[in-house]
Design a protein around this motif. Structure first.
Motif, PDB file in Angstrom:
ATOM      1  N   LYS A  33       2.431 -17.751   7.479  1.00 48.60           N
ATOM      2  CA  LYS A  33       2.206 -16.622   8.366  1.00 48.60           C
ATOM      3  C   LYS A  33       2.258 -15.334   7.556  1.00 48.60           C
ATOM      4  N   TRP A  34       1.544 -14.325   8.045  1.00 49.95           N
ATOM      5  CA  TRP A  34       1.489 -13.041   7.372  1.00 49.95           C
ATOM      6  C   TRP A  34       2.185 -11.991   8.222  1.00 49.95           C
ATOM      7  N   PHE A  35       2.947 -11.139   7.547  1.00 44.86           N
ATOM      8  CA  PHE A  35       3.719 -10.104   8.219  1.00 44.86           C
ATOM      9  C   PHE A  35       3.426  -8.757   7.560  1.00 44.86           C
ATOM     10  N   VAL A  36       3.632  -7.703   8.339  1.00 45.68           N
ATOM     11  CA  VAL A  36       3.464  -6.358   7.829  1.00 45.68           C
ATOM     12  C   VAL A  36       4.738  -5.572   8.113  1.00 45.68           C
ATOM     13  N   SER A  37       5.216  -4.872   7.109  1.00 43.56           N
ATOM     14  CA  SER A  37       6.406  -4.037   7.239  1.00 43.56           C
ATOM     15  C   SER A  37       5.990  -2.585   7.057  1.00 43.56           C
ATOM     16  N   ILE A  38       6.110  -1.803   8.113  1.00 38.13           N
ATOM     17  CA  ILE A  38       5.692  -0.405   8.123  1.00 38.13           C
ATOM     18  C   ILE A  38       6.927   0.466   7.943  1.00 38.13           C
ATOM     19  N   GLN A  39       7.026   1.142   6.822  1.00 44.65           N
ATOM     20  CA  GLN A  39       8.167   2.006   6.558  1.00 44.65           C
ATOM     21  C   GLN A  39       7.853   3.435   6.996  1.00 44.65           C
ATOM     22  N   THR A  40       8.779   4.008   7.728  1.00 39.31           N
ATOM     23  CA  THR A  40       8.605   5.365   8.248  1.00 39.31           C
ATOM     24  C   THR A  40       9.797   6.234   7.849  1.00 39.31           C
ATOM     25  N   GLN A  41       9.640   7.509   8.084  1.00 38.29           N
ATOM     26  CA  GLN A  41      10.700   8.481   7.810  1.00 38.29           C
ATOM     27  C   GLN A  41      10.728   9.500   8.948  1.00 38.29           C
ATOM     28  N   ARG A  42      11.936   9.777   9.465  1.00 33.69           N
ATOM     29  CA  ARG A  42      12.048  10.716  10.578  1.00 33.69           C
ATOM     30  C   ARG A  42      13.418  11.372  10.549  1.00 33.69           C
ATOM     31  N   GLU A  43      13.538  12.461  11.293  1.00 34.40           N
ATOM     32  CA  GLU A  43      14.789  13.193  11.406  1.00 34.40           C
ATOM     33  C   GLU A  43      15.598  12.652  12.590  1.00 34.40           C
ATOM     34  N   VAL A  44      16.868  12.353  12.335  1.00 37.08           N
ATOM     35  CA  VAL A  44      17.769  11.878  13.382  1.00 37.08           C
ATOM     36  C   VAL A  44      19.053  12.697  13.318  1.00 37.08           C
ATOM     37  N   GLY A  57       8.537   7.671  13.777  1.00 33.52           N
ATOM     38  CA  GLY A  57       8.565   8.452  12.556  1.00 33.52           C
ATOM     39  C   GLY A  57       7.212   8.538  11.871  1.00 33.52           C
ATOM     40  N   GLU A  58       7.223   9.200  10.723  1.00 39.26           N
ATOM     41  CA  GLU A  58       6.016   9.400   9.925  1.00 39.26           C
ATOM     42  C   GLU A  58       5.814   8.238   8.972  1.00 39.26           C
ATOM     43  N   LEU A  59       4.630   7.672   8.953  1.00 40.36           N
ATOM     44  CA  LEU A  59       4.337   6.502   8.132  1.00 40.36           C
ATOM     45  C   LEU A  59       4.391   6.868   6.646  1.00 40.36           C
ATOM     46  N   ARG A  60       5.069   6.028   5.862  1.00 38.48           N
ATOM     47  CA  ARG A  60       5.209   6.278   4.427  1.00 38.48           C
ATOM     48  C   ARG A  60       4.475   5.233   3.584  1.00 38.48           C
ATOM     49  N   ASN A  61       4.667   3.962   3.860  1.00 36.47           N
ATOM     50  CA  ASN A  61       3.971   2.907   3.125  1.00 36.47           C
ATOM     51  C   ASN A  61       3.951   1.642   3.970  1.00 36.47           C
ATOM     52  N   VAL A  62       3.171   0.665   3.536  1.00 35.67           N
ATOM     53  CA  VAL A  62       3.011  -0.598   4.260  1.00 35.67           C
ATOM     54  C   VAL A  62       3.101  -1.736   3.257  1.00 35.67           C
ATOM     55  N   THR A  63       3.902  -2.745   3.581  1.00 37.67           N
ATOM     56  CA  THR A  63       4.045  -3.933   2.743  1.00 37.67           C
ATOM     57  C   THR A  63       3.578  -5.151   3.524  1.00 37.67           C
ATOM     58  N   VAL A  64       2.678  -5.911   2.936  1.00 35.47           N
ATOM     59  CA  VAL A  64       2.163  -7.140   3.535  1.00 35.47           C
ATOM     60  C   VAL A  64       2.793  -8.315   2.801  1.00 35.47           C
ATOM     61  N   SER A  65       3.357  -9.248   3.534  1.00 38.80           N
ATOM     62  CA  SER A  65       4.044 -10.386   2.927  1.00 38.80           C
ATOM     63  C   SER A  65       3.691 -11.669   3.658  1.00 38.80           C
ATOM     64  N   SER A  66       3.909 -12.790   2.987  1.00 36.62           N
ATOM     65  CA  SER A  66       3.604 -14.110   3.538  1.00 36.62           C
ATOM     66  C   SER A  66       4.868 -14.969   3.544  1.00 36.62           C
ATOM     67  N   TYR A  92       0.858  -1.171   0.000  1.00 32.35           N
ATOM     68  CA  TYR A  92       0.000   0.000   0.000  1.00 32.35           C
ATOM     69  C   TYR A  92       0.905   1.234   0.000  1.00 32.35           C
ATOM     70  N   PRO A  93       1.023   1.946  -1.129  1.00 30.41           N
ATOM     71  CA  PRO A  93       1.981   3.067  -1.194  1.00 30.41           C
ATOM     72  C   PRO A  93       1.451   4.397  -0.676  1.00 30.41           C
ATOM     73  N   ASP A  94       0.134   4.513  -0.486  1.00 28.18           N
ATOM     74  CA  ASP A  94      -0.453   5.801  -0.095  1.00 28.18           C
ATOM     75  C   ASP A  94      -0.654   5.834   1.420  1.00 28.18           C
ATOM     76  N   PRO A  95       0.105   6.651   2.146  1.00 32.97           N
ATOM     77  CA  PRO A  95      -0.047   6.681   3.613  1.00 32.97           C
ATOM     78  C   PRO A  95      -1.377   7.278   4.065  1.00 32.97           C
ATOM     79  N   LYS A  96      -2.068   8.034   3.196  1.00 36.68           N
ATOM     80  CA  LYS A  96      -3.339   8.635   3.583  1.00 36.68           C
ATOM     81  C   LYS A  96      -4.431   7.583   3.770  1.00 36.68           C
ATOM     82  N   GLN A  97      -4.269   6.414   3.149  1.00 40.85           N
ATOM     83  CA  GLN A  97      -5.268   5.359   3.250  1.00 40.85           C
ATOM     84  C   GLN A  97      -4.982   4.384   4.395  1.00 40.85           C
TER      85      GLN A  97
END
Length: 292
Positions: A160-171, A147-156, A114-119
């Motif tokens: 088992k099912w996994f979710v990878s939440i990619q974020t972006q933040r200032e460090v 950080g701020e959510l950018r996209n979500v990838t669902v994989s199997s 899911y590439p759109d973080p608004k959804q």
């Protein structure tokens, strides 16, 4: 400095949600393979490469056509992102960074994004995640998402099912602790020599014993492999036995991965510089060594 980081969790879907996940992953795989077949047919006919914009029009026709109307049941953004993945694979092939794109196989790396973080909605306090056409799904909340959510990838993987939440933040930009390069002044540096009898020998005289994760599970693995061999191939009992064999292989891989993570984490946290395949006590040739 902006840092992109992915936080991976195990999903806890119910039976109906699992069916939707398998259906969406299959739809993305179908779109990817159909677009790849269309690209190959276009190339054999002597026509030009089909870009993403033109391929997206084909996707609209497939979703509205009579042959594949079931594509409408899947969210459109993951289907579009499957086309972007194919376009990126071709660009990497043209730039000689990767081999020619291959068709995807069922059960091998099933995933969609899911590439759109608004959804997407993330409720960390209740350990749940909202995804379009899937609704709220609970996940094993092992750590906080930063950080701020950018996209979500669902994989199997392994049923088992996994979710990878990619974020972006200032460090803050990390600063090195030392800038000298001589052996005498590098008191917090070590060299590591990888081997077989010993997993890693460190320049200070210590070493790390290897971990034979297969040996601990060898008897149990052989037991279930014999059961699988006595079943009729592709029958329901054969599939159940195969799932047990895959489960043991997953446990072996997870044990090996956990060992590597703990060993590397301990070395990186206790030393400023780690030189691979180096031995500073015998030869001061540190400038030619690779380090992490």
């Amino acid at each position: 400095m902006q840092r992109c980081q992915a936080f991976k969790y195990e999903l806890m879907p119910n039976g109906e949600t699992q069916r939707h996940l398998r259906r969406y992953a299959g739809s993305c795989r179908f779109v990817y393979n159909k677009a790849l077949a269309l690209q190959q047919a276009s190339h054999e006919a002597g026509e030009k490469f089909i870009g993403y914009v033109a391929m997206a029009k084909h996707l609209t026709a497939w979703r509205n056509g009579t042959e594949t109307p079931w594509l409408k049941d899947s969210p459109v953004h993951p289907l579009q992102h499957a086309l972007k993945d194919l376009d990126k694979a071709y660009q990497n092939f043209f730039a000689k960074r990767a081999d020619f794109p291959r068709f995807k196989r069922k059960g091998s790396g099933d995933s969609f994004r899911y590439p759109d973080p608004k959804q997407i909605k993330l409720d960390q306090s209740n350990s749940r995640l909202f995804l379009p056409k899937l609704g709220w799904i609970r996940y094993r909340n092992s750590r906080d998402v930063l950080g701020e959510l950018r996209n979500v990838t669902v994989s199997s993987k392994d049923s088992k099912w996994f979710v990878s939440i990619q974020t972006q933040r200032e460090v803050e930009l990390p600063t090195p602790q030392a800038t000298t390069s001589t052996c005498a002044e590098r008191s917090r540096s070590i060299g590591i020599d990888l081997g077989i009898a010993r997993f890693a020998t460190i320049s200070d005289g210590t070493y790390i014993e290897p971990l034979n994760s297969l040996k601990a599970k060898a008897a149990k693995l052989a037991k279930y492999q014999r059961r699988m061999a006595h079943k009729q191939k592709f029958s329901n009992n054969w599939k159940k036995a195969k799932a047990n064999v895959q489960k043991i292989h997953t446990q072996i891989a997870n044990t090996r991965r956990d060992f590597l993570h703990k060993a590397t984490t301990t070395l990186s946290q206790n030393h400023a510089h780690v030189f691979i395949e180096g031995n500073c006590s015998r030869a001061c040739n540190c400038q030619s060594l690779s380090y992490a």
